[in-house]
Design a protein around this motif. Structure first.
Motif, short mmCIF file in Angstrom:
data_model
loop_
_atom_site.label_atom_id
_atom_site.label_comp_id
_atom_site.label_asym_id
_atom_site.label_seq_id
_atom_site.Cartn_x
_atom_site.Cartn_y
_atom_site.Cartn_z
N LYS A 1 -1.20 -4.64 10.53
CA LYS A 1 -1.66 -5.57 11.57
C LYS A 1 -2.76 -5.01 12.45
N ARG B 1 -2.23 -1.19 16.98
CA ARG B 1 -2.55 -0.11 17.92
C ARG B 1 -4.03 -0.08 18.28
N HIS C 1 -1.06 6.38 13.23
CA HIS C 1 0.03 5.47 12.84
C HIS C 1 0.23 5.49 11.32
N TYR D 1 -0.58 7.82 9.24
CA TYR D 1 -0.03 9.13 8.89
C TYR D 1 1.49 9.16 9.14
N ARG E 1 3.53 -1.76 3.28
CA ARG E 1 2.36 -2.62 3.38
C ARG E 1 2.09 -3.33 2.05
N GLN F 1 10.14 -2.61 18.45
CA GLN F 1 11.08 -1.96 17.54
C GLN F 1 12.38 -2.76 17.40
C1 GRG Z 1 3.55 13.01 14.47
C2 GRG Z 1 2.47 10.85 13.81
C3 GRG Z 1 3.56 11.82 13.64
C4 GRG Z 1 4.54 11.58 12.72
C5 GRG Z 1 5.70 12.44 12.45
C6 GRG Z 1 7.26 10.49 10.61
C7 GRG Z 1 7.28 10.52 12.09
C8 GRG Z 1 7.02 11.81 12.81
C9 GRG Z 1 7.53 9.45 12.82
C10 GRG Z 1 7.79 8.11 12.24
C11 GRG Z 1 7.47 7.06 13.22
C12 GRG Z 1 7.61 5.68 12.64
C13 GRG Z 1 7.30 5.42 11.22
C14 GRG Z 1 8.00 4.69 13.45
C15 GRG Z 1 8.11 3.29 13.02
C16 GRG Z 1 7.15 2.49 13.81
C17 GRG Z 1 6.98 1.11 13.27
C18 GRG Z 1 7.74 0.00 13.90
C19 GRG Z 1 6.16 0.90 12.24
C20 GRG Z 1 5.72 -0.40 11.75
O1 GRG Z 1 4.59 -0.74 12.52
P1 GRG Z 1 3.75 -2.03 12.24
O2 GRG Z 1 4.67 -3.20 12.06
O3 GRG Z 1 3.10 -1.68 10.82
O4 GRG Z 1 2.70 -2.15 13.28
P2 GRG Z 1 1.70 -2.14 10.20
O5 GRG Z 1 1.84 -1.88 8.73
O6 GRG Z 1 1.51 -3.61 10.53
O7 GRG Z 1 0.63 -1.29 10.81
#
Ligand code: GRG
Length: 284
Positions: free
Chosen positions: A42, A45, A75, A77, A94, A209
């Motif tokens: 989306k 961020r 994000h 990553y 995705r 979330q």
């Molecule tokens: C230090 C960056 C960093 C990472 C290491 C792996 C990790 C620690 C953290 C994971 C964090 C994570 C995946 C949280 C979920 C967040 C979430 C709700 C993701 C989905 O976001 P959307 O819906 O996705 O915005 P799109 O695909 O639309 O961008």
């Protein structure tokens, strides 16, 4: 949402320019970075960053888009690493096979690392050391990493309410909040506006979330681009498991109403009000 799509498109044009081409040596890593970044998403961020910057009076696209793209790289990553066999072990993200499924684990880890490094180069390009420090802090143990650790450690366990809140605030809300704050900082927002933006962003972030948890139960996997039910499969700490679906939805609604109230007293806040409504009933 029209505005989200519009900024998403611009973000993708900037990402195209800012990421090394697939022909750049070593080709594999650049292919892997591009594969995950351009798999969809989306672009929430970067949109929050750019639109908050404009909301605070900023008007220089060439200043704001590179750090905004840096936030999208961070994000992406986090998604690549989150999907790894050592973490959530997901096959689809995705709408496409996950990075490690296509490139293998070593390259997937390195693609995340390389996006991390490039992101900070882009964040630094805006010339504001506080912004660089804030993003670094947000993704460390007092943010994404911290949230992810408690998330992993909570799998299969009965957890406390405070741990659930800790996971959601750190794993997800933190980067959304910082995306808005980076935009505000770079536009030179004054203190009161910055404080209100932060309050708004924290509510948006937490409810994001909560809705994500709800979608993992009753969402459409086609639209979401990932299988549903994975939280239950991993016995994850989620809002619906703790409070039930209806109460979780009500909590997201309460937070988003508060967010709207905080931001709507400002002129030109229409996007942020509309965003709160979109986030409550989003299907993806
Ligand atoms: C230090 C960056 C960093 C990472 C290491 C792996 C990790 C620690 C953290 C994971 C964090 C994570 C995946 C949280 C979920 C967040 C979430 C709700 C993701 C989905 O976001 P959307 O819906 O996705 O915005 P799109 O695909 O639309 O961008």
């Amino acid at each position: 949402m029209q505005k989200l799509k519009e900024i998403g498109k611009l973000t993708e044009q900037w990402l195209e320019r800012l990421l090394p081409s697939e022909e750049t040596k070593p080709e594999t890593i650049h292919k892997a970075m591009r594969y995950s970044v351009f798999a969809g998403g989306k672009r929430l961020r970067p949109a929050l960053c750019v639109l908050t910057y404009r909301f605070c009076g900023g008007d220089d696209d060439s200043l704001i888009f590179p750090p905004a793209c840096g936030l999208e790289m961070i994000h992406t990553y986090s998604l690549i690493h989150d999907d790894l066999p050592a973490m959530d072990d997901d096959d689809v993200r995705r709408g496409k096979p996950t990075s490690h499924k296509v490139y293998g684990e070593a390259i997937a880890i390195l693609a995340g690392d390389a996006l991390h490094a490039l992101a900070f180069e882009l964040l630094a390009s805006a010339g504001n050391i506080d912004v660089v420090k804030e993003v670094a802090h947000t993704i460390g143990t007092d943010g994404l990493v911290g949230g992810q650790v408690v998330d992993i450690e909570s799998e299969g366990k009965k957890i406390l309410e405070e741990d659930l809140l800790f996971i959601h605030r750190n794993k997800t809300a933190a980067l959304l909040r910082t995306s808005m704050r980076v935009g505000a900082h770079l536009a030179g927002a004054e203190e009161k506006r910055m404080a209100d933006i932060t309050e708004y962003a924290e509510r948006i972030g937490l409810s994001f979330q909560i809705v994500d948890d709800i979608l993992d139960i009753k969402g459409d996997q086609e639209l979401l681009g990932k299988p549903i039910g994975s939280d239950e499969g991993l016995d994850k700490a989620t809002y619906p498991r703790f409070y039930g679906l209806e109460n979780s939805y009500a909590e997201a609604q309460r937070l988003l109403n508060e967010a709207k109230e905080i931001i709507s007293k400002y002129e030109n806040s229409e996007f942020f009000v509309e965003l709160a409504d979109f986030l409550l009933d989003r299907a993806y």
